[in-house]
Write a protein that holds these residues in place. Structure first.
Motif, mmCIF file in Angstrom:
data_model
loop_
_atom_site.group_PDB
_atom_site.id
_atom_site.type_symbol
_atom_site.label_atom_id
_atom_site.label_comp_id
_atom_site.label_asym_id
_atom_site.label_seq_id
_atom_site.Cartn_x
_atom_site.Cartn_y
_atom_site.Cartn_z
ATOM 1 N N LEU A 1 28.336 5.192 11.501
ATOM 2 C CA LEU A 1 28.713 5.189 10.363
ATOM 3 C C LEU A 1 27.598 5.138 9.476
ATOM 4 O O LEU A 1 27.085 4.092 9.476
ATOM 5 N N LEU B 1 19.297 11.528 3.131
ATOM 6 C CA LEU B 1 18.850 10.280 3.926
ATOM 7 C C LEU B 1 19.995 9.580 3.760
ATOM 8 O O LEU B 1 20.708 9.238 3.015
ATOM 9 N N ILE C 1 22.094 6.069 5.602
ATOM 10 C CA ILE C 1 21.755 4.950 5.892
ATOM 11 C C ILE C 1 22.960 4.376 6.935
ATOM 12 O O ILE C 1 24.002 4.263 6.347
ATOM 13 N N LEU D 1 31.245 -3.358 6.737
ATOM 14 C CA LEU D 1 32.539 -2.681 6.876
ATOM 15 C C LEU D 1 33.917 -3.821 6.850
ATOM 16 O O LEU D 1 34.636 -3.646 6.339
ATOM 17 N N ILE E 1 37.611 -2.746 6.483
ATOM 18 C CA ILE E 1 37.605 -1.674 7.026
ATOM 19 C C ILE E 1 37.235 -2.046 8.764
ATOM 20 O O ILE E 1 36.327 -2.744 9.030
HETATM 21 C C1 LIG Z 1 30.876 -0.880 2.554
HETATM 22 C C2 LIG Z 1 31.774 0.530 2.416
HETATM 23 C C3 LIG Z 1 31.995 1.102 3.644
HETATM 24 C C4 LIG Z 1 31.906 2.818 3.769
HETATM 25 C C5 LIG Z 1 32.299 3.159 5.412
HETATM 26 C C6 LIG Z 1 31.212 4.381 5.311
HETATM 27 C C7 LIG Z 1 31.706 5.455 6.420
HETATM 28 C C8 LIG Z 1 31.414 6.823 6.193
HETATM 29 C C9 LIG Z 1 31.906 7.300 5.082
HETATM 30 C C10 LIG Z 1 31.383 8.871 4.853
HETATM 31 C C11 LIG Z 1 30.586 9.068 3.661
HETATM 32 C C12 LIG Z 1 30.114 10.319 3.486
HETATM 33 C C13 LIG Z 1 28.889 10.371 2.624
HETATM 34 C C14 LIG Z 1 28.936 9.906 1.276
HETATM 35 O O1 LIG Z 1 29.397 10.660 0.419
HETATM 36 S S1 LIG Z 1 28.783 8.221 1.011
HETATM 37 C C15 LIG Z 1 29.145 8.064 -0.827
HETATM 38 C C16 LIG Z 1 27.823 8.132 -1.556
HETATM 39 N N1 LIG Z 1 26.899 7.246 -0.993
HETATM 40 C C17 LIG Z 1 27.207 5.886 -1.527
HETATM 41 O O2 LIG Z 1 28.265 5.372 -2.274
HETATM 42 C C18 LIG Z 1 26.128 4.973 -0.992
HETATM 43 C C19 LIG Z 1 25.717 3.837 -1.941
HETATM 44 N N2 LIG Z 1 24.532 3.048 -1.341
HETATM 45 C C20 LIG Z 1 24.778 1.937 -0.816
HETATM 46 O O3 LIG Z 1 25.743 1.489 -0.505
HETATM 47 C C21 LIG Z 1 23.389 1.142 -0.228
HETATM 48 O O4 LIG Z 1 22.429 1.897 -1.012
HETATM 49 C C22 LIG Z 1 23.185 1.575 1.280
HETATM 50 C C23 LIG Z 1 24.365 0.788 1.878
HETATM 51 C C24 LIG Z 1 23.321 3.047 1.403
HETATM 52 C C25 LIG Z 1 22.058 1.174 1.750
HETATM 53 O O5 LIG Z 1 21.482 -0.024 1.098
HETATM 54 P P1 LIG Z 1 20.323 -1.002 1.737
HETATM 55 O O6 LIG Z 1 20.319 -2.016 0.680
HETATM 56 O O7 LIG Z 1 20.703 -1.358 3.003
HETATM 57 O O8 LIG Z 1 19.194 -0.229 1.708
HETATM 58 P P2 LIG Z 1 18.342 0.384 0.682
HETATM 59 O O9 LIG Z 1 19.277 0.902 -0.709
HETATM 60 O O10 LIG Z 1 17.212 -0.830 0.247
HETATM 61 O O11 LIG Z 1 17.527 1.674 1.052
HETATM 62 C C26 LIG Z 1 17.598 2.058 2.525
HETATM 63 C C27 LIG Z 1 16.086 2.649 2.746
HETATM 64 O O12 LIG Z 1 15.983 3.917 2.357
HETATM 65 C C28 LIG Z 1 14.881 4.129 1.712
HETATM 66 N N3 LIG Z 1 14.893 5.101 0.644
HETATM 67 C C29 LIG Z 1 15.451 4.992 -0.232
HETATM 68 N N4 LIG Z 1 15.156 6.557 -1.005
HETATM 69 C C30 LIG Z 1 14.467 7.022 -0.126
HETATM 70 C C31 LIG Z 1 13.952 8.123 -0.300
HETATM 71 N N5 LIG Z 1 14.242 9.051 -1.235
HETATM 72 N N6 LIG Z 1 13.292 8.802 0.891
HETATM 73 C C32 LIG Z 1 12.700 7.852 1.737
HETATM 74 N N7 LIG Z 1 13.519 6.593 1.956
HETATM 75 C C33 LIG Z 1 14.282 6.290 1.052
HETATM 76 C C34 LIG Z 1 14.549 2.627 1.090
HETATM 77 O O13 LIG Z 1 13.120 2.624 1.009
HETATM 78 C C35 LIG Z 1 15.008 1.881 2.367
HETATM 79 O O14 LIG Z 1 13.864 1.755 3.560
HETATM 80 P P3 LIG Z 1 13.502 0.558 3.880
HETATM 81 O O15 LIG Z 1 12.543 -0.223 2.775
HETATM 82 O O16 LIG Z 1 14.420 -0.334 4.431
HETATM 83 O O17 LIG Z 1 12.385 0.798 4.970
#
Ligand SMILES: CCCCCCCCCCCCCC(=O)SCCNC(=O)CCNC(=O)[C@H](O)C(C)(C)COP(=O)(O)OP(=O)(O)OC[C@H]1O[C@@H](n2cnc3c(N)ncnc32)[C@H](O)[C@@H]1OP(=O)(O)O
Length: 173
Positions: free
Chosen positions: A94, A154, A156, A163, A168
């Motif tokens: 997920l 990207l 995550i 969850l 969830i």
């Molecule tokens: C809680 C809700 C539940 C929902 C269930 C979902 C089920 C599925 C649903 C289906 C959905 C369908 C799809 C949809 O539409 S999903 C809807 C749109 N997306 C969101 O709403 C997500 C919002 N964001 C978050 O919640 C957090 O940011 C998450 C949880 C994703 C990660 O937050 P967390 O605090 O854990 O991590 P982090 O933010 O520090 O960053 C993580 C890593 O990424 C690296 N990084 C960043 N940018 C770049 C870049 N450009 N190039 C390379 N790397 C990059 C960064 O350096 C770091 O690396 P490292 O330093 O760790 O090595």
């Protein structure tokens, strides 16, 4: 005085312990229960585990118009995001979109059958185990193969604790 917003942001009908699949029923991209949704249906091909794909044939009308006769750019982004996100489940994860970039190469027409394809690129390992970063790409293609829009993303992997905090229940393994 301000009050913290502790609501779960879900309708009462979702009270209880819905699984992620029950929640996804209203997903704007693929949820069958969302009357305003895109109702995208994907076929996944996992025959080559190194290059999993998710493919959807779709056609949109004026509800999603941006430039006259063409799909709105935000909807193009939603289509590409959806195609990439469909690669996570076959990989048994997920995950949420953390970053995506888009090349809008040609206007994407309304009223024409089009093809949406997501492709898994890689999931770098960390300390010998699969890491939490998944890299995918997606394309919107004309049936003749012309690429109209392309994305890289990207994703995550989401910790199960998050969850549960969101109310969830993860799917059965
Ligand atoms: C809680 C809700 C539940 C929902 C269930 C979902 C089920 C599925 C649903 C289906 C959905 C369908 C799809 C949809 O539409 S999903 C809807 C749109 N997306 C969101 O709403 C997500 C919002 N964001 C978050 O919640 C957090 O940011 C998450 C949880 C994703 C990660 O937050 P967390 O605090 O854990 O991590 P982090 O933010 O520090 O960053 C993580 C890593 O990424 C690296 N990084 C960043 N940018 C770049 C870049 N450009 N190039 C390379 N790397 C990059 C960064 O350096 C770091 O690396 P490292 O330093 O760790 O090595």
């Amino acid at each position: 005085m301000t009050t913290p917003d502790t609501a779960r942001h879900t309708p009462n009908s979702m009270d209880g312990n819905p699984t992620i699949d029950e929640r996804a029923n209203h997903c704007f991209g693929c949820g069958p229960a969302n009357p305003q949704g895109l109702h995208l249906a994907f076929t996944t091909d996992t025959s080559n585990p190194e290059a999993i794909t998710a493919t959807c044939h779709f056609q949109l009308d004026r509800m999603h118009e941006g430039p006259p006769g063409y799909i709105h750019g935000g909807i193009v982004a939603a289509l590409l995001d959806e195609a990439m996100s469909k690669l996570n489940r076959p990989l048994n994860v997920l995950a949420m979109t953390r970053h995506m970039e888009i090349d809008y190469l040609r206007p994407v027409p309304l009223y024409q059958p089009l093809v949406l394809i997501g492709r898994h690129l890689n999931r770098p390992a960390k300390d010998g185990t699969p890491g939490r970063k998944l890299f995918h790409q997606a394309e919107i293609q004309h049936p003749d193969g012309t690429v109209l829009a392309r994305s890289k993303g990207l994703f995550i992997a989401i910790d199960e604790k998050l969850l549960f905090a969101a109310g969830i229940t993860p799917p059965e393994a």
